[in-house]
Write a protein that holds these residues in place. Sequence first.
Motif, PDB file in Angstrom:
ATOM      1  N   VAL A 105       0.867  -1.171   0.000  1.00  0.00           N
ATOM      2  CA  VAL A 105       0.000   0.000   0.000  1.00  0.00           C
ATOM      3  C   VAL A 105       0.906   1.224   0.000  1.00  0.00           C
ATOM      4  CG1 VAL A 105      -1.799   1.287   1.200  1.00  0.00           C
ATOM      5  CG2 VAL A 105      -1.772  -1.219   1.299  1.00  0.00           C
ATOM      6  N   VAL A 106       0.755   2.077  -1.002  1.00  0.00           N
ATOM      7  CA  VAL A 106       1.588   3.272  -1.129  1.00  0.00           C
ATOM      8  C   VAL A 106       0.729   4.518  -0.979  1.00  0.00           C
ATOM      9  CG1 VAL A 106       3.203   2.056  -2.648  1.00  0.00           C
ATOM     10  CG2 VAL A 106       1.358   3.401  -3.642  1.00  0.00           C
ATOM     11  N   GLU A 107       1.352   5.596  -0.548  1.00  0.00           N
ATOM     12  CA  GLU A 107       0.626   6.840  -0.369  1.00  0.00           C
ATOM     13  C   GLU A 107       0.389   7.533  -1.705  1.00  0.00           C
ATOM     14  OE1 GLU A 107      -1.383   9.915   1.610  1.00  0.00           O
ATOM     15  OE2 GLU A 107      -0.877   7.856   2.144  1.00  0.00           O
ATOM     16  N   TRP A 146     -13.540   2.257   8.765  1.00  0.00           N
ATOM     17  CA  TRP A 146     -13.895   1.586   7.525  1.00  0.00           C
ATOM     18  C   TRP A 146     -12.675   1.428   6.624  1.00  0.00           C
ATOM     19  CZ3 TRP A 146     -18.670  -0.374   6.394  1.00  0.00           C
ATOM     20  CH2 TRP A 146     -19.737   0.036   7.187  1.00  0.00           C
ATOM     21  N   LEU A 147     -12.780   0.493   5.705  1.00  0.00           N
ATOM     22  CA  LEU A 147     -11.826   0.351   4.596  1.00  0.00           C
ATOM     23  C   LEU A 147     -12.640   0.297   3.323  1.00  0.00           C
ATOM     24  CD1 LEU A 147      -8.749  -1.948   4.190  1.00  0.00           C
ATOM     25  CD2 LEU A 147     -10.567  -2.026   2.491  1.00  0.00           C
ATOM     26  N   THR A 148     -12.253   1.105   2.334  1.00  0.00           N
ATOM     27  CA  THR A 148     -12.948   1.124   1.050  1.00  0.00           C
ATOM     28  C   THR A 148     -11.965   0.810  -0.070  1.00  0.00           C
ATOM     29  OG1 THR A 148     -14.630   2.708   1.777  1.00  0.00           O
ATOM     30  CG2 THR A 148     -14.219   2.562  -0.587  1.00  0.00           C
ATOM     31  N   TYR A 174      -5.825   6.852  -0.841  1.00  0.00           N
ATOM     32  CA  TYR A 174      -6.338   8.189  -1.134  1.00  0.00           C
ATOM     33  C   TYR A 174      -5.848   9.173  -0.070  1.00  0.00           C
ATOM     34  CZ  TYR A 174      -9.712   6.537  -4.650  1.00  0.00           C
ATOM     35  OH  TYR A 174     -10.320   6.013  -5.772  1.00  0.00           O
ATOM     36  N   GLU A 175      -5.180  10.214  -0.530  1.00  0.00           N
ATOM     37  CA  GLU A 175      -4.694  11.227   0.389  1.00  0.00           C
ATOM     38  C   GLU A 175      -5.847  11.859   1.154  1.00  0.00           C
ATOM     39  OE1 GLU A 175      -2.517  13.891  -2.068  1.00  0.00           O
ATOM     40  OE2 GLU A 175      -0.820  12.523  -2.326  1.00  0.00           O
ATOM     41  N   GLU A 176      -5.592  12.179   2.405  1.00  0.00           N
ATOM     42  CA  GLU A 176      -6.549  12.826   3.304  1.00  0.00           C
ATOM     43  C   GLU A 176      -7.672  11.902   3.761  1.00  0.00           C
ATOM     44  OE1 GLU A 176      -7.871  16.579   1.781  1.00  0.00           O
ATOM     45  OE2 GLU A 176      -5.835  17.324   1.457  1.00  0.00           O
ATOM     46  N   ALA A 219      -9.250   4.550   2.564  1.00  0.00           N
ATOM     47  CA  ALA A 219      -9.711   4.330   1.193  1.00  0.00           C
ATOM     48  C   ALA A 219      -8.549   4.017   0.255  1.00  0.00           C
ATOM     49  CB  ALA A 219     -10.478   5.550   0.691  1.00  0.00           C
ATOM     50  N   LEU A 220      -8.732   2.997  -0.571  1.00  0.00           N
ATOM     51  CA  LEU A 220      -7.687   2.495  -1.458  1.00  0.00           C
ATOM     52  C   LEU A 220      -8.175   2.416  -2.900  1.00  0.00           C
ATOM     53  CD1 LEU A 220      -6.566  -0.541   0.747  1.00  0.00           C
ATOM     54  CD2 LEU A 220      -5.550   1.748   0.714  1.00  0.00           C
ATOM     55  N   ALA A 221      -7.247   2.576  -3.835  1.00  0.00           N
ATOM     56  CA  ALA A 221      -7.527   2.408  -5.263  1.00  0.00           C
ATOM     57  C   ALA A 221      -6.519   1.438  -5.848  1.00  0.00           C
ATOM     58  CB  ALA A 221      -7.444   3.750  -5.990  1.00  0.00           C
TER      59      ALA A 221
END
Length: 237
Positions: free
Chosen positions: A103-105, A198-200, A119-121, A132-134
Motif C-alpha cells: 500500500v503506497v501513499e 472503515w476500509l474502502t 487516497y490522500e486525506e 480508502a484504497l484504489a
Amino acid sequence: MRGREVLRRATGVVGELLVTAGVLTLLFVAWQLWWTDLSSGRAQAATVASLEERWTTGDAPAPAQPAQPEPDPAPDLVVAPPAGEAFAVLYVPRFGADYAVPVVEGTGTEELKDGVGHYEETAMPGVVGNFALAGHRVTYGKPFHLVADLQEGDAVIVGTATQWFTYRVRSWDVVRPQQVSVIAPVPDRPGEEPTQAWLTMTACHPMHSARERYVVHALLESVRDRSAGDPPALAAG
C-alpha cells in the motif's frame, strides 16, 4: 482501364497496410498488458518482501503520535507518509493464499504502478474514518483484478510495521467516477461524523474500462499487535 488498375492496386496496398497496422497495434497492446503486469508484479512482490523483512528485524520507523479518536488498541499510523512511500501490506485471502501487495501513499499514475494507492486525506489503517484504497483491475500487477469476487464477511487484512488490522466486507456497489462520497469518512454519507473504522476499495469497472467504479466497503473487526503472530483470518487463509 490503366487508371482503374492503378486504383485497384493502390487500394489493395492501403488495405494491406491498414491490416498490418491493426495487427501491430493489437500485438503492442497485448505486449503492454503482459509486460506491465510482469514488471509491476515483480516490483510489488519485492517491495512486500522488503517491508516484511524490515518489520521482522525491527528496522521500522517510530509510530506517529495519535491525532484523532481511534479504536483500542491505538493504531501505530495516524499520519500519512510522503507520496509514493509504501507503508503497509494488503492481504485478501479471497484472492489467494499468496496474495500480498504494498500500500503506497497517493493514487496518481506512478503510485498505482507500485501497488495499491491510499487516497490522500482519508484515514490511516485502523483509525476511525475511512481508509480508502484504489487499485488496477488490469495492468500494473492488477492488484484488484478479483475485487468483484469479494463476498460479505470476507476478510481484508492490512499489515503495518507493528500491527494487523482485520476488516470484514459489508457491502459493494457500482458507481460513477464522480461519486466521491464512497470515500467519505462515513462511506456515502458526506459530512457525517465517523464513529467506526472503515476500509474502502475502489477499482475501474467494467474490466478494461474506466466508465464506472466498483466499490467495496469493509468494517474494522479487530486490531492485533504483530508480536502476537498472524491474525486468525490470515492464518486460516
